[in-house]
Scaffold this active site. Structure first.
Site, PDB file in Angstrom:
ATOM      1  N   ARG A  62      -1.916  -8.387  -2.495  1.00 19.82           N
ATOM      2  CA  ARG A  62      -3.156  -8.967  -3.046  1.00 19.82           C
ATOM      3  C   ARG A  62      -3.293  -8.660  -4.536  1.00 19.82           C
ATOM      4  O   ARG A  62      -3.688  -9.472  -5.328  1.00 19.82           O
ATOM      5  CB  ARG A  62      -4.369  -8.379  -2.323  1.00 19.82           C
ATOM      6  CG  ARG A  62      -4.792  -9.183  -1.126  1.00 19.82           C
ATOM      7  CD  ARG A  62      -5.882  -8.469  -0.385  1.00 19.82           C
ATOM      8  NE  ARG A  62      -5.475  -7.083  -0.104  1.00 19.82           N
ATOM      9  CZ  ARG A  62      -6.177  -6.235   0.619  1.00 19.82           C
ATOM     10  NH1 ARG A  62      -7.333  -6.586   1.111  1.00 19.82           N
ATOM     11  NH2 ARG A  62      -5.754  -5.008   0.855  1.00 19.82           N
ATOM     12  N   GLY A  78       0.856  -1.189   0.000  1.00 24.03           N
ATOM     13  CA  GLY A  78       0.000   0.000   0.000  1.00 24.03           C
ATOM     14  C   GLY A  78       0.887   1.232   0.000  1.00 24.03           C
ATOM     15  O   GLY A  78       2.053   1.194  -0.411  1.00 24.03           O
ATOM     16  N   ARG A  79       0.328   2.333   0.516  1.00 26.80           N
ATOM     17  CA  ARG A  79       1.054   3.610   0.475  1.00 26.80           C
ATOM     18  C   ARG A  79       2.357   3.545   1.255  1.00 26.80           C
ATOM     19  O   ARG A  79       3.398   4.031   0.798  1.00 26.80           O
ATOM     20  CB  ARG A  79       0.159   4.719   1.056  1.00 26.80           C
ATOM     21  CG  ARG A  79      -1.018   5.029   0.161  1.00 26.80           C
ATOM     22  CD  ARG A  79      -2.105   5.746   0.917  1.00 26.80           C
ATOM     23  NE  ARG A  79      -2.830   4.801   1.774  1.00 26.80           N
ATOM     24  CZ  ARG A  79      -4.122   4.859   2.048  1.00 26.80           C
ATOM     25  NH1 ARG A  79      -4.845   5.843   1.563  1.00 26.80           N
ATOM     26  NH2 ARG A  79      -4.699   3.964   2.826  1.00 26.80           N
ATOM     27  N   ILE A  80       2.338   2.910   2.438  1.00 24.66           N
ATOM     28  CA  ILE A  80       3.559   2.866   3.253  1.00 24.66           C
ATOM     29  C   ILE A  80       4.575   1.932   2.603  1.00 24.66           C
ATOM     30  O   ILE A  80       5.770   2.251   2.512  1.00 24.66           O
ATOM     31  CB  ILE A  80       3.236   2.442   4.707  1.00 24.66           C
ATOM     32  CG1 ILE A  80       2.295   3.473   5.348  1.00 24.66           C
ATOM     33  CG2 ILE A  80       4.515   2.310   5.531  1.00 24.66           C
ATOM     34  CD1 ILE A  80       1.699   3.054   6.687  1.00 24.66           C
ATOM     35  N   HIS A 118       5.617   0.374  19.370  1.00 27.07           N
ATOM     36  CA  HIS A 118       4.598   0.868  18.424  1.00 27.07           C
ATOM     37  C   HIS A 118       4.728   2.381  18.204  1.00 27.07           C
ATOM     38  O   HIS A 118       3.796   3.146  18.484  1.00 27.07           O
ATOM     39  CB  HIS A 118       3.190   0.505  18.934  1.00 27.07           C
ATOM     40  CG  HIS A 118       2.162   0.454  17.831  1.00 27.07           C
ATOM     41  ND1 HIS A 118       1.125  -0.440  17.801  1.00 27.07           N
ATOM     42  CD2 HIS A 118       2.009   1.205  16.709  1.00 27.07           C
ATOM     43  CE1 HIS A 118       0.380  -0.243  16.718  1.00 27.07           C
ATOM     44  NE2 HIS A 118       0.916   0.753  16.032  1.00 27.07           N
ATOM     45  N   ILE A 119       5.900   2.766  17.694  1.00 24.45           N
ATOM     46  CA  ILE A 119       6.178   4.202  17.530  1.00 24.45           C
ATOM     47  C   ILE A 119       6.415   4.616  16.074  1.00 24.45           C
ATOM     48  O   ILE A 119       6.915   5.708  15.815  1.00 24.45           O
ATOM     49  CB  ILE A 119       7.409   4.635  18.379  1.00 24.45           C
ATOM     50  CG1 ILE A 119       8.666   3.808  18.010  1.00 24.45           C
ATOM     51  CG2 ILE A 119       7.099   4.548  19.866  1.00 24.45           C
ATOM     52  CD1 ILE A 119       9.965   4.394  18.579  1.00 24.45           C
ATOM     53  N   GLU A 165       0.010  -6.631  22.457  1.00 21.81           N
ATOM     54  CA  GLU A 165       0.733  -5.482  23.017  1.00 21.81           C
ATOM     55  C   GLU A 165      -0.179  -4.661  23.926  1.00 21.81           C
ATOM     56  O   GLU A 165      -1.396  -4.642  23.698  1.00 21.81           O
ATOM     57  CB  GLU A 165       1.295  -4.605  21.874  1.00 21.81           C
ATOM     58  CG  GLU A 165       0.250  -3.972  20.977  1.00 21.81           C
ATOM     59  CD  GLU A 165       0.868  -3.248  19.779  1.00 21.81           C
ATOM     60  OE1 GLU A 165       1.748  -3.809  19.097  1.00 21.81           O
ATOM     61  OE2 GLU A 165       0.446  -2.102  19.541  1.00 21.81           O
ATOM     62  N   ILE A 218       6.326  -3.749  11.047  1.00 16.53           N
ATOM     63  CA  ILE A 218       5.759  -2.456  11.483  1.00 16.53           C
ATOM     64  C   ILE A 218       4.255  -2.457  11.207  1.00 16.53           C
ATOM     65  O   ILE A 218       3.629  -1.397  11.212  1.00 16.53           O
ATOM     66  CB  ILE A 218       6.414  -1.247  10.776  1.00 16.53           C
ATOM     67  CG1 ILE A 218       6.285  -1.362   9.252  1.00 16.53           C
ATOM     68  CG2 ILE A 218       7.851  -1.070  11.199  1.00 16.53           C
ATOM     69  CD1 ILE A 218       6.427  -0.026   8.543  1.00 16.53           C
ATOM     70  N   ALA A 219       3.689  -3.656  10.943  1.00 19.04           N
ATOM     71  CA  ALA A 219       2.290  -3.718  10.495  1.00 19.04           C
ATOM     72  C   ALA A 219       1.334  -3.800  11.694  1.00 19.04           C
ATOM     73  O   ALA A 219       0.783  -2.786  12.122  1.00 19.04           O
ATOM     74  CB  ALA A 219       2.116  -4.891   9.553  1.00 19.04           C
ATOM     75  N   ARG A 220       1.162  -4.973  12.210  1.00 18.21           N
ATOM     76  CA  ARG A 220       0.282  -5.194  13.360  1.00 18.21           C
ATOM     77  C   ARG A 220       0.727  -6.447  14.080  1.00 18.21           C
ATOM     78  O   ARG A 220       1.214  -7.390  13.444  1.00 18.21           O
ATOM     79  CB  ARG A 220      -1.164  -5.435  12.908  1.00 18.21           C
ATOM     80  CG  ARG A 220      -2.009  -4.198  12.740  1.00 18.21           C
ATOM     81  CD  ARG A 220      -2.312  -3.515  14.077  1.00 18.21           C
ATOM     82  NE  ARG A 220      -3.098  -2.300  13.896  1.00 18.21           N
ATOM     83  CZ  ARG A 220      -2.588  -1.085  13.682  1.00 18.21           C
ATOM     84  NH1 ARG A 220      -1.296  -0.897  13.617  1.00 18.21           N
ATOM     85  NH2 ARG A 220      -3.386  -0.033  13.554  1.00 18.21           N
TER      86      ARG A 220
HETATM   87  C1  8YV Z   1      -1.090   4.611  15.645  1.00 19.70           C
HETATM   88  C2  8YV Z   1      -0.912   2.843  13.821  1.00 19.70           C
HETATM   89  O1  8YV Z   1      -0.198   5.372  16.360  1.00 19.70           O
HETATM   90  O2  8YV Z   1      -1.983   4.320  12.333  1.00 19.70           O
HETATM   91  C3  8YV Z   1      -1.862   3.168  12.726  1.00 19.70           C
HETATM   92  O3  8YV Z   1      -2.515   2.226  12.227  1.00 19.70           O
HETATM   93  O4  8YV Z   1      -0.645   1.725  14.075  1.00 19.70           O
HETATM   94  C4  8YV Z   1      -0.257   3.936  14.584  1.00 19.70           C
HETATM   95  O5  8YV Z   1       0.169   4.922  13.686  1.00 19.70           O
HETATM   96  C5  8YV Z   1      -1.830   3.720  16.607  1.00 19.70           C
HETATM   97  O6  8YV Z   1      -2.659   2.810  15.984  1.00 19.70           O
HETATM   98  C6  8YV Z   1      -2.661   4.570  17.574  1.00 19.70           C
HETATM   99  O7  8YV Z   1      -3.879   4.974  17.046  1.00 19.70           O
END
Ligand code: 8YV
Length: 328
Positions: free
Chosen positions: A179, A156-158, A287-288, A269, A238-240
């Site tokens: 996908r 995607g964009r990121i 998660h920064i 988390e 850096i996803a989830r």
């Molecule tokens: C947020 C993130 O800081 O945008 C997202 O999906 O994971 C992070 O940038 C976090 O979800 C808090 O809302």
């Protein structure tokens, strides 16, 4: 006319609260308590709008208890904290905060990749512990980033921002799995080639995960996938949390089946799998990835803009279930 009531579920910039208070009767959680589902429901019961973050779950149960709720504006691009189907069924609009965090998050992917591949935190701990007594030829030798093959899962964009940095900044060969295939112009701008997931796992020197969480993506990287990666490879998430099987990853790192990992997100988390805390070849951040002040400000303002647009009869900027807007 009385102002609509909204609840801001976590602490935000006072400037954003001030903006919101010009349009709404605002109740906020500036104490930044992490609310249980019951507490969140209690605070939302008499509200028409919610300003949420990724840690605030909005599901059928919450919605059933909050019949006045019309919109939930997430200050995050990811929205797996929303049950979108339940929100649509309840006629509640969902919005997220895309685009404004793309470049900052892509920067962070590289910060984590470089720290991991070049063993920055591991070597810093060694130095701080007073263990550095002499130079040696292979001390904390890591792996090169420039010229290596960068694999991206989720384009995607990121993902595209990461690909551009890799291809143009570090002369990397970029491969991706997604996908759907990017259009030719975007592929050319990213210098990226679509490959199968298997090819991605087998070929990447550095594999970055940037796909959204969905039940289908749960543990998309588990023991079997880690076994397909190069023993010299680096994995960056850096996803989830939940996209990687953290227990399987801890084993793979311990047994050096992959060289190293950099993780900004975790299953469950803010708890972190205890074995990840003890293996040396992992860089852990809380998660920064989107955490710069201008970006967090832009994310908060976008969530606020969505609330303001909705309640002033204008089109919300980034709706996730726009069908709600045309429902009778
Ligand atoms: C947020 C993130 O800081 O945008 C997202 O999906 O994971 C992070 O940038 C976090 O979800 C808090 O809302």
């Amino acid at each position: 006319m009385s102002k609509p009531k909204i609840f801001v579920a976590r602490a935000v910039f006072p400037e954003v609260l001030e903006r919101l208070s010009q349009h709404f009767e605002v109740e906020s959680n500036q104490a930044d308590d992490v609310l249980t589902k019951e507490q969140l429901t209690a605070r939302l019961k008499d509200k028409q709008g919610a300003f949420t973050t990724g840690s605030d779950r909005i599901d059928a149960e919450v919605l059933a208890a909050c019949p006045q709720l019309k919109i939930c504006a997430n200050m995050a691009v990811g929205y797996n904290n929303f049950d979108i189907d339940a929100m649509t069924a309840a006629g509640v609009l969902a919005t997220n905060a895309p685009d404004v965090l793309t470049e900052t998050t892509a920067d962070f992917a590289f910060a984590l990749l470089m720290a991991t591949a070049r063993r920055v935190t591991e070597s810093e701990h060694y130095l701080r512990a007073g263990l550095w007594k002499k130079w040696s030829f292979d001390m904390f030798a890591g792996s090169d980033v420039h010229g290596a093959t960068l694999g991206i899962l989720g384009m995607g964009r990121i993902g595209q921002g990461i690909a551009k940095r890799g291809a143009h900044g570090f002369g990397m060969k970029v491969i991706y799995h997604n996908r759907s295939r990017l259009d030719a112009a975007t592929e050319a701008a990213c210098k990226a080639t679509l490959v199968s997931k298997e090819e991605l796992l087998k070929t990447a020197d550095h594999l970055v995960l940037v796909l959204p969480y969905s039940p289908a993506a749960h543990h998309i990287i588990g023991a079997a996938e880690l076994a397909q990666m190069k023993p010299t490879a680096t994995l960056i998430n850096i996803a989830r949390g939940g996209i990687v099987d953290d227990a399987a990853l801890a084993v793979a790192l311990k047994e050096r089946r992959i060289a190293a990992a950099g993780l900004d997100v975790f299953e469950g988390e803010p708890s972190v799998h205890p074995d990840l805390l003890t293996v040396p070849n992992v860089v852990l951040t809380p998660h920064i990835a989107s955490a710069t002040i201008p970006t967090r400000m832009a994310m908060a303002n976008l969530a606020a803009d969505n609330l303001i647009a909705f309640f002033t009869g204008k089109a919300p900027l980034t709706p996730l279930n726009p069908a709600v807007l045309t429902q009778a």
